[in-house]
Design a protein around this motif. Structure first.
Motif, PDB file in Angstrom:
ATOM      1  N   GLN A 138      18.133  33.111  39.875  1.00 42.28           N
ATOM      2  CA  GLN A 138      18.843  34.297  39.385  1.00 42.28           C
ATOM      3  C   GLN A 138      19.860  33.934  38.308  1.00 42.28           C
ATOM      4  O   GLN A 138      20.078  34.710  37.362  1.00 42.28           O
ATOM      5  N   LYS A 139      20.479  32.768  38.424  1.00 46.31           N
ATOM      6  CA  LYS A 139      21.418  32.334  37.386  1.00 46.31           C
ATOM      7  C   LYS A 139      20.706  32.184  36.040  1.00 46.31           C
ATOM      8  O   LYS A 139      21.261  32.535  34.989  1.00 46.31           O
ATOM      9  N   VAL A 140      19.474  31.660  36.071  1.00 50.81           N
ATOM     10  CA  VAL A 140      18.709  31.518  34.832  1.00 50.81           C
ATOM     11  C   VAL A 140      18.321  32.900  34.294  1.00 50.81           C
ATOM     12  O   VAL A 140      18.427  33.169  33.097  1.00 50.81           O
TER      13      VAL A 140
ATOM     14  N   ALA B 187      15.204  29.125  50.763  1.00 44.74           N
ATOM     15  CA  ALA B 187      14.629  30.025  49.753  1.00 44.74           C
ATOM     16  C   ALA B 187      15.705  30.903  49.136  1.00 44.74           C
ATOM     17  O   ALA B 187      15.668  31.204  47.933  1.00 44.74           O
ATOM     18  N   GLN B 188      16.687  31.297  49.936  1.00 40.33           N
ATOM     19  CA  GLN B 188      17.765  32.140  49.414  1.00 40.33           C
ATOM     20  C   GLN B 188      18.598  31.384  48.385  1.00 40.33           C
ATOM     21  O   GLN B 188      18.964  31.939  47.336  1.00 40.33           O
ATOM     22  N   ALA B 189      18.885  30.109  48.663  1.00 42.16           N
ATOM     23  CA  ALA B 189      19.649  29.316  47.704  1.00 42.16           C
ATOM     24  C   ALA B 189      18.849  29.091  46.429  1.00 42.16           C
ATOM     25  O   ALA B 189      19.393  29.161  45.310  1.00 42.16           O
ATOM     26  N   LEU B 190      17.553  28.834  46.575  1.00 37.88           N
ATOM     27  CA  LEU B 190      16.709  28.623  45.401  1.00 37.88           C
ATOM     28  C   LEU B 190      16.604  29.909  44.584  1.00 37.88           C
ATOM     29  O   LEU B 190      16.653  29.865  43.349  1.00 37.88           O
TER      30      LEU B 190
ATOM     31  N   LEU C 151      16.148  37.718  31.425  1.00 43.07           N
ATOM     32  CA  LEU C 151      14.736  37.379  31.279  1.00 43.07           C
ATOM     33  C   LEU C 151      13.809  38.473  31.802  1.00 43.07           C
ATOM     34  O   LEU C 151      14.149  39.212  32.723  1.00 43.07           O
ATOM     35  N   THR C 152      12.623  38.521  31.221  1.00 43.83           N
ATOM     36  CA  THR C 152      11.558  39.386  31.720  1.00 43.83           C
ATOM     37  C   THR C 152      10.465  38.582  32.413  1.00 43.83           C
ATOM     38  O   THR C 152       9.571  39.169  33.021  1.00 43.83           O
ATOM     39  N   ALA C 153      10.519  37.244  32.324  1.00 41.23           N
ATOM     40  CA  ALA C 153       9.519  36.393  32.970  1.00 41.23           C
ATOM     41  C   ALA C 153      10.127  35.018  33.218  1.00 41.23           C
ATOM     42  O   ALA C 153      10.967  34.543  32.445  1.00 41.23           O
ATOM     43  N   ILE C 154       9.692  34.369  34.329  1.00 43.69           N
ATOM     44  CA  ILE C 154      10.042  32.975  34.588  1.00 43.69           C
ATOM     45  C   ILE C 154       8.788  32.237  35.051  1.00 43.69           C
ATOM     46  O   ILE C 154       7.881  32.827  35.646  1.00 43.69           O
TER      47      ILE C 154
ATOM     48  N   ILE D 284      11.850  36.840  46.433  1.00 42.72           N
ATOM     49  CA  ILE D 284      13.193  37.433  46.452  1.00 42.72           C
ATOM     50  C   ILE D 284      13.610  37.893  45.063  1.00 42.72           C
ATOM     51  O   ILE D 284      14.080  39.031  44.885  1.00 42.72           O
ATOM     52  N   VAL D 285      13.446  37.043  44.042  1.00 38.89           N
ATOM     53  CA  VAL D 285      13.895  37.441  42.703  1.00 38.89           C
ATOM     54  C   VAL D 285      13.017  38.560  42.147  1.00 38.89           C
ATOM     55  O   VAL D 285      13.489  39.402  41.368  1.00 38.89           O
TER      56      VAL D 285
END
Length: 564
Positions: A385-387, A377-380, A393-396, A421-422
């Motif tokens: 976070q890169k995106v 989950a940390q890697a994901l 961004l304000t939403a994903i 996490i994000v």
């Protein structure tokens, strides 16, 4: 890759005065696995009288998981879930998502009598599934394509009044299933002692719609199994740890929270003193998270100019497809185009210059996705976070579909934990889950996704269903409404929200004109769906896709009239 029979194995355990590996199966000692399946006394056994014979009576609570939850079981790493298929009997079974870092161990502690022999059995399915008692014996199966019964026995020690039984898989061997677990024997004295009161409740964070809390652990004569968190006297959530985030709250509103501890016997402690918290104002100046965002796909179908469509229709948001994985756990558009420096970034900049914004769609039905490629989950979360950083961004949106993500318990949980996490690292970020549905509401995998979002406290802002590809149903308005009402019912049941709160967390993502199976949604039907969505104040409306909405952008223009 090492097989479970050779990986992570400690030196052999001395059993009955021998080094014994003949039985071929492991027993857990601490955090290590050793080869030994001979009969063994549990802790405390010595020179005692011959054990009594157990009378058949299943001591386990919820042995077939028919409650639909895991409140009676303690599953490590959040890797356990209750599923509707496959089952051995009844309607539910346990699914344990064994990963490279977790064997998905689920256990239950029960009261027993000293010096007594007990029989433990279970029906299991999967590769390298283990059944045993902590400190006692265990049994296992290397491969069970269908449900297979495992049986073992153990004898309690002198003075022993409780025993922990467990089932688990093996590292990296994938999901196992267990059902109808039975511990036969006489029960011990019932536990009537309540836990102590949890200590020092405190507020650790707030947002416009949530409050995060923490408290000190309670103590109990047998062991605390969970904590009930109450909001203004009403149960808001139950957690196993000493922190919780209560979601679905109104902005700029005060709430009082209390916490009580619970043990396995159902005894509850006194409530803590109330702690008061006020949610943040809604910084967007709107009644909540509302988004009209049809899909725009720059990798297919002669993509239109997004600013020309904005000018012609009044649409302000786009769901931009698709962020996939490139060279492992690295995000890229369609697994090919870099996040920045190409046509996608140019389109985002143009949309924003015209007064709009974007939410990237991460995943989808096909392609090489981040969920399965990022091992933790940390890697994901790092990939997400890169995106986020690339576009501020304000939403994903995570579009979770197909067997590699939607129908994979480990990946479902990985995505939910990554979004948690994000969300914590990006105050104000809105998170969206998009997933398939039946024409009556979420299927068993959708139910699991929602239940795990609650259990993991992922704080998802919007659950968007895709009400199409039902299999030729003609009434697309009726089936869309029924599917959305089914989602609403699930959200109210799991989160304890009111109908209004649940609708505010719902999205609809349709398909304009013909679906993949030939269902037809006309502009008139889409207008009906939009009007129904407005009348119920849902949070999001999208469709696939602007690329297909030619020549007059009718569906986009209708979607622009969505107000939530």
């Amino acid at each position: 890759m090492l097989s479970p029979s050779t990986a992570r194995v400690a030196p052999a355990l001395v059993c009955s005065g021998h080094h014994s590996t003949a039985s071929g199966g492991p027993v857990r000692i601490g955090n290590r696995i050793v080869a030994c399946l001979g009969a063994a006394l549990l802790a405390g056994a010595g020179a005692v009288a011959l054990p009594t014979t157990a009378q058949a009576a299943n001591l386990l609570d919820d042995p077939g998981f028919e409650s639909g939850g895991l409140s009676d079981w303690n599953c490590s790493d959040g890797a356990g879930s209750v599923v509707s298929s496959p089952v051995h009997s009844g309607t539910k079974a346990l699914a344990g998502a064994a990963s490279a870092s977790s064997n998905a161990r689920c256990a239950q502690t029960v009261a027993v009598q000293p010096g007594t022999t007990y029989t433990l059995s279970a029906w299991v399915r999967g590769s390298y599934v283990y059944l045993g008692a902590t400190g006692g014996t265990a049994t296992w199966t290397a491969s069970a394509a269908d449900y297979t019964e495992l049986t073992t026995s153990f004898t309690t020690g002198a003075g022993q009044t409780s025993a922990e039984v467990y089932v688990h898989g093996w590292y990296g061997q994938g999901t196992y299933h267990a059902d109808d677990i039975s511990l036969d024997g006489p029960g011990g004295q019932p536990d009537t002692e309540a836990p102590g009161t949890p200590g020092t409740p405190r507020v650790t964070g707030t947002s416009a719609t949530s409050v995060s809390l923490a408290w000190d652990a309670a103590t109990d004569n047998v062991g605390v199994t969970g904590y009930d968190v109450f909001r203004d006297g009403t149960l808001a959530t139950t957690v196993t740890g000493t922190t919780a985030t209560v979601t679905g709250l109104a902005p700029d509103t005060g709430y009082d929270f209390t916490v009580r501890a619970r043990d396995r016997a159902g005894n509850t402690s006194p409530f803590t003193a109330a702690v008061h918290a006020t949610t943040d104002p809604d910084g967007g100046g709107s009644p909540g998270f509302v988004q009209a965002a049809p899909y725009l796909y720059l990798g297919w179908g002669n993509p239109p100019s997004p600013t020309e469509v904005m000018s012609a229709t009044g649409i302000e948001w786009y769901t931009m497809a698709f962020i996939l994985a490139r060279n492992g756990c690295n995000p890229a558009w369609d697994s090919q185009r870099p996040l920045t420096g190409g046509q996608d970034e140019a389109a985002v900049n143009a949309i924003r210059a015209a007064g709009g914004d974007v939410v990237p769609s991460i995943g989808g039905w096909s392609g090489n996705k981040l969920g399965p490629n990022c091992s933790t989950a940390q890697a994901l979360a790092g990939a997400y976070q890169k995106v986020i950083d690339a576009y501020d961004l304000t939403a994903i949106d995570v579009d979770i579909e197909n067997t590699d993500e939607f129908e994979n318990p480990a990946v479902q949980d990985r995505i939910l934990n990554a979004l948690k996490i994000v969300k914590q690292n990006n105050p104000g970020l809105r998170t969206i889950l998009t997933f398939p549905t039946l024409n009556t509401g979420p299927n068993s995998w959708g139910d699991r996704l929602i239940e795990r979002a609650h259990a993991l406290q992922a704080d998802i802002d919007n659950f968007t269903i895709m009400p199409f590809n039902f299999g030729g149903h003609s009434d697309m308005y009726g089936h869309t409404v029924n599917a959305t009402e089914g989602l609403k019912a699930k959200l109210t049941s799991v989160f304890g929200w009111t109908d209004a709160e649940a609708y505010a967390h719902i999205g609809i993502s349709g398909m304009n004109n013909n679906s993949d199976v030939g269902e037809v949604t006309t502009p008139q039907i889409w207008t009906q769906i939009r009007d129904w969505a407005n009348s119920h104040d849902i949070g999001r409306l999208a469709f696939w896709s602007v690329n297909r909405d030619r020549p007059n952008w009718e569906f986009t223009r209708i979607t622009a009239g969505f107000t939530g």
